[in-house]
Enzyme design. Structure first.
Site, short mmCIF file in Angstrom:
data_model
loop_
_atom_site.label_atom_id
_atom_site.label_comp_id
_atom_site.label_asym_id
_atom_site.label_seq_id
_atom_site.Cartn_x
_atom_site.Cartn_y
_atom_site.Cartn_z
N LYS A 9 0.83 -1.22 0.00
CA LYS A 9 0.00 0.00 0.00
C LYS A 9 0.86 1.27 0.00
O LYS A 9 2.07 1.21 0.28
CB LYS A 9 -0.91 -0.03 1.23
CG LYS A 9 -1.96 -1.14 1.19
CD LYS A 9 -2.92 -1.01 2.36
CE LYS A 9 -4.00 -2.06 2.30
NZ LYS A 9 -4.99 -1.88 3.40
N PHE A 57 -15.32 3.70 7.02
CA PHE A 57 -13.93 4.00 6.66
C PHE A 57 -13.68 4.02 5.16
O PHE A 57 -12.57 4.27 4.71
CB PHE A 57 -12.98 2.99 7.34
CG PHE A 57 -13.26 1.53 7.02
CD1 PHE A 57 -12.81 0.96 5.84
CD2 PHE A 57 -13.97 0.72 7.91
CE1 PHE A 57 -13.05 -0.37 5.54
CE2 PHE A 57 -14.21 -0.62 7.63
CZ PHE A 57 -13.75 -1.17 6.44
N ARG A 85 -2.21 -14.51 5.14
CA ARG A 85 -2.92 -13.76 6.19
C ARG A 85 -2.23 -13.92 7.54
O ARG A 85 -2.14 -12.98 8.32
CB ARG A 85 -4.39 -14.16 6.24
CG ARG A 85 -5.14 -13.65 4.99
CD ARG A 85 -6.57 -14.05 4.97
NE ARG A 85 -7.37 -13.34 5.97
CZ ARG A 85 -7.74 -12.07 5.88
NH1 ARG A 85 -7.38 -11.35 4.84
NH2 ARG A 85 -8.47 -11.52 6.82
N THR A 91 -5.61 -6.80 10.74
CA THR A 91 -5.81 -5.52 10.04
C THR A 91 -5.28 -4.35 10.86
O THR A 91 -4.63 -3.45 10.33
CB THR A 91 -7.33 -5.31 9.79
OG1 THR A 91 -7.83 -6.45 9.09
CG2 THR A 91 -7.58 -4.07 8.97
N ARG A 102 2.57 -6.63 9.56
CA ARG A 102 1.89 -5.41 10.04
C ARG A 102 2.36 -5.00 11.43
O ARG A 102 2.47 -3.81 11.72
CB ARG A 102 0.37 -5.61 10.01
CG ARG A 102 -0.21 -5.50 8.59
CD ARG A 102 -1.64 -5.91 8.58
NE ARG A 102 -2.34 -5.62 7.34
CZ ARG A 102 -3.46 -6.25 6.98
NH1 ARG A 102 -3.99 -7.18 7.77
NH2 ARG A 102 -4.06 -5.95 5.84
N ASN A 112 -2.02 0.34 6.82
CA ASN A 112 -1.52 -0.92 7.39
C ASN A 112 -0.62 -1.68 6.42
O ASN A 112 -0.47 -2.90 6.51
CB ASN A 112 -2.68 -1.78 7.91
CG ASN A 112 -3.67 -2.17 6.84
OD1 ASN A 112 -3.53 -1.78 5.69
ND2 ASN A 112 -4.68 -2.94 7.21
N HIS A 115 -2.21 -5.35 1.81
CA HIS A 115 -3.53 -5.98 1.72
C HIS A 115 -3.31 -7.42 1.26
O HIS A 115 -2.43 -7.67 0.45
CB HIS A 115 -4.41 -5.26 0.68
CG HIS A 115 -5.62 -6.05 0.29
ND1 HIS A 115 -6.79 -6.00 1.01
CD2 HIS A 115 -5.82 -6.93 -0.73
CE1 HIS A 115 -7.68 -6.83 0.44
NE2 HIS A 115 -7.11 -7.40 -0.61
#
Ligand code: CMP
Length: 133
Positions: A9, A57, A85, A91, A102, A112, A115
């Site tokens: 991101k 959000f 994951r 998250t 993260r 964060n 994704h």
């Protein structure tokens, strides 16, 4: 072997963490099948996050995802969706386990850093959103 989609991101590309993330992925035995760098526009980001339509959000998330370069990539491994994951963590980095990506680099619940697809069905959809696959 199965496939999933990861996106680096804008908060992470701005901090020059692309190589760092790739190294973490490869150390965890993910194969990078394909990757690209691009900047999303507003309607593309809304389309990608259409499942979050109506969430408080979403507007902020769309603005953030358009704020800089992103790096989507197709990753391959046994159990790719679940293993990725687990590697990236929760998250919200405040809730992510020590040792997850993260936990180590995310700024907050929005910024964060990465994704990842949350199911095999969504991995298929998200891969075809960015790649001709
Ligand atoms: P991601 O895994 O890409 O899925 C949706 C994104 O929305 C999430 O990561 C965060 O970047 C962002 N987000 C911001 N606030 C929230 C929230 N309260 N719950 C879930 N996702 C959020």
């Amino acid at each position: 072997m199965s496939r999933t989609l990861l996106i680096v991101k804008p908060d992470a590309t701005k901090r020059k963490l692309i190589e760092y993330i790739i190294n973490r992925l490869q150390a965890a035995r993910f194969k990078i099948v394909e990757k690209k760098e691009l900047q999303l526009n507003n309607s593309q980001a809304r389309q990608f996050y259409a499942v979050h339509e109506g969430k408080h959000f979403l507007d902020s998330l769309v603005k953030f995802m358009c704020s800089g370069t992103i790096v989507p990539m197709i990753l391959e491994k046994n159990n790719a969706v679940n293993d990725l994951r687990a590697l990236i963590g929760a998250t919200d980095p405040a809730k992510a386990e020590r040792g997850t990506i993260r936990f180590d680099i995310a700024e907050d619940i929005e910024k964060n850093s990465v994704h990842a697809s949350d199911s095999n069905a969504n991995a298929k959809k998200e891969i075809s959103f960015f790649f001709n696959k």
